[in-house]
Design an enzyme around this catalytic site. Structure first.
Site, PDB file in Angstrom:
ATOM      1  CB  SER A 253      -0.657  18.737   3.111  1.00  0.00           C
ATOM      2  OG  SER A 253      -1.123  18.391   4.312  1.00  0.00           O
ATOM      3  CE  LYS A 254      -0.840  14.005  -2.098  1.00  0.00           C
ATOM      4  NZ  LYS A 254      -0.692  13.733  -3.629  1.00  0.00           N
ATOM      5  NE  ARG A 255       0.300  11.707   2.629  1.00  0.00           N
ATOM      6  CZ  ARG A 255       1.400  10.415   2.668  1.00  0.00           C
ATOM      7  NH1 ARG A 255       1.692  10.432   3.774  1.00  0.00           N
ATOM      8  NH2 ARG A 255       1.815   9.753   1.397  1.00  0.00           N
ATOM      9  CG  ASN A 257      -8.146  20.887   5.115  1.00  0.00           C
ATOM     10  OD1 ASN A 257      -9.039  20.549   5.495  1.00  0.00           O
ATOM     11  ND2 ASN A 257      -7.671  21.971   5.804  1.00  0.00           N
ATOM     12  NE  ARG A 469      -8.311  13.913   6.039  1.00  0.00           N
ATOM     13  CZ  ARG A 469      -8.198  14.196   4.619  1.00  0.00           C
ATOM     14  NH1 ARG A 469      -7.329  14.047   4.284  1.00  0.00           N
ATOM     15  NH2 ARG A 469      -9.197  15.029   4.215  1.00  0.00           N
TER      16      ARG A 469
END
Length: 501
Positions: A253-255, A257, A469
């Protein structure tokens, strides 16, 4: 034996995803290994979210990765058009055939009724799904509703008893109870098909022999097999690939990786290393070698070597492999040429120059100002976030709220980003410069830099999200409990009234 034909069918609704490239690679290798054809089809029936820009980005990203197709929207072919939005009449004809054969029905149920049915099913601990209400309307009742102009969708009929057996190249047959399969909408009220009808019709008409796709589609396979049966067509061979995973084994998932192919291009990865790495996802060369080209993969390809264990997309392993390519495959002159082509891309430089020119007096001033555009994540520490008004905890909160808001932004353009962040600062009753402070640190590594909003517009969502992040981790990260509290606070922002001027 008929010619092997495989396909990739991305939806142009966002940035090109590494998962799309992963599935495309295995379709390409399977087709080439059998002397067949590889087709690219654009599934753009979602008229709200689909864009031609996204389509162009997907095609460019796949070409950057040296994945080539034999037929597609840019190349044409014997089964054109290859955009589903240009094939509406074909789907309408096939939906009509199903209606006439009694294999589908018009459903006039309102969204409100469907919500109530679903709520009641959940309360009664039943399998949620359509209850067949309109399936029992008489021809006269249907005619009356049509004459009155009631909107409708077309749903497929599904058996309520027995099992569907899904056969797959990589696994034992999967049995799914028909009672677990919903009466799928095939044609929406706007006259456009859903994925399921368009997918089956296109695969048949384009003579696709093997459908190689992600394992998330296994539960949809009964609907597709039933449609093949209803039309009297031979279904293609199915092969459901294991999903790419994060390090914690959750779905990539973009959150957690970066998932955009564009991110890896902007970060300076070599395309041959990225595609090599995707080839290692659940598959291996017979001799165990880890560095190989697409051509070498095709020459040794055997889909039975795919492992069903969820392959972990590990960016550290990708870094290692990319480093090998840089050291082993590029001589000094090639290194110079490849680096220059990456660092001095005309479109990126043209965006940066208007930000830099007003701030420099010598060319030597450019790199201190613009270096962060060409780096991975800035070298920051918790001390970088020291502020005369904001605590580290407040910076953490602002960064998390900012990234959530940025992810919701409809268009990744400078003015849209500014509007989203200004609105967030108003909802939080925080001055915009204070909201932007931790973003400056996260994105550029310094509070003194070119506009952070312009910088994010140039870097793109995935690059910006990766830096934010990283900043969150530098500040100590967010625990599961904190995450839930922040999510609750963030959701309340939408209902809060803006402060009085």
């Amino acid at each position: 034996m008929s010619t092997v034909r495989t396909r990739i069918a991305p939806s142009p609704t966002g940035d090109p995803h590494v998962g799309t490239a992963y599935i495309a690679l295995f379709n390409l290798c399977f087709a080439r290994q059998h002397g067949g054809k590889f087709i690219l089809r654009i599934e753009d029936t979602d008229q709200v979210r689909s864009t031609r820009k996204s389509e162009a980005d997907i095609l460019a990203a796949l070409k950057w990765l040296q994945l080539d197709w034999d037929e597609g929207p840019d190349k044409g072919g014997p089964h054109a058009p290859y955009r589903q939005s240009e094939r509406s009449a074909i789907y309408q004809q096939h939906a009509q055939l199903l209606l006439e054969a009694g294999k589908a029905f018009r459903c006039f149920c309102t969204a409100e009724r469907l919500d109530e049915v679903r709520k009641q099913q959940m309360t009664d601990k039943q399998q949620p799904g359509y209850d067949g209400h309109c399936m029992h309307l008489t021809q006269a009742e249907v005619a009356t509703k049509l004459a009155a102009g009631f909107p409708f969708v077309i749903r497929m009929k599904v058996p309520r008893e027995g099992k569907c057996v899904v056969r797959d190249l990589l696994r034992e047959p999967v049995e799914i109870d028909w009672s677990q399969v919903d009466m799928q909408v095939l044609m929406k009220s706007d006259g456009l098909p859903t994925y399921h009808l368009a997918n089956v019709v296109d695969d048949h008409l384009m003579e696709i022999t093997h459908v190689i796709r992600g394992e998330e589609w296994i539960n949809s396979a009964p609907k597709h097999l039933l449609l093949y049966q209803y039309f009297g067509w031979e279904p293609p061979v199915m092969c459901h690939m294991p999903l790419l995973r994060n390090a914690d084994k959750s779905k990539l998932s973009k959150r957690k990786n970066p998932t955009s192919i564009g991110y890896y291009q902007r970060m300076g990865y070599l395309p041959e290393a990225v595609i090599n790495y995707l080839g290692m996802m659940g598959w291996s060369m017979p001799d165990g070698s880890e560095k190989f080209s697409v051509q070498e993969m095709i020459a040794s390809f055997d889909i039975s070597r795919v492992s069903l264990g969820g392959p972990v997309f590990d960016t550290e392993k990708l870094d290692w492999l990319n480093g090998r390519y840089i050291r082993e495959s590029l001589d000094n002159q090639q290194f110079i040429e490849r680096y220059a082509a990456w660092a001095f891309q005309q479109d990126r430089i043209s965006q940066m120059v208007p930000l830099l020119k007003p701030r420099v007096e010598r060319f030597a001033d450019v790199m201190p100002l613009a270096g962060f555009f060409l780096s991975s994540v800035p070298p920051i520490t918790a001390a970088s976030f020291v502020h005369n008004k904001l605590s580290a905890e407040e910076c953490l909160r602002l960064l998390q709220f900012a990234v959530w808001r940025l992810e919701e932004t409809k268009s990744w353009e400078r003015d849209m980003l500014e509007q989203s962040l200004v609105e967030l600062s108003q909802q939080l009753n925080v001055k915009i410069r204070d909201l932007l402070f931790p973003l400056f640190i996260a994105i550029a590594g310094s509070a003194v830099s070119v506009s952070v909003i312009d910088s994010m517009a140039i870097l793109g969502l995935d690059m910006s999200r990766a830096r934010i992040r990283h900043a969150l981790a530098v500040l100590g990260g967010i625990s599961g409990k904190q995450q839930k509290l922040l999510e609750k606070d963030y959701q309340l922002l939408a209902t809060a009234s803006p402060p009085a001027p």
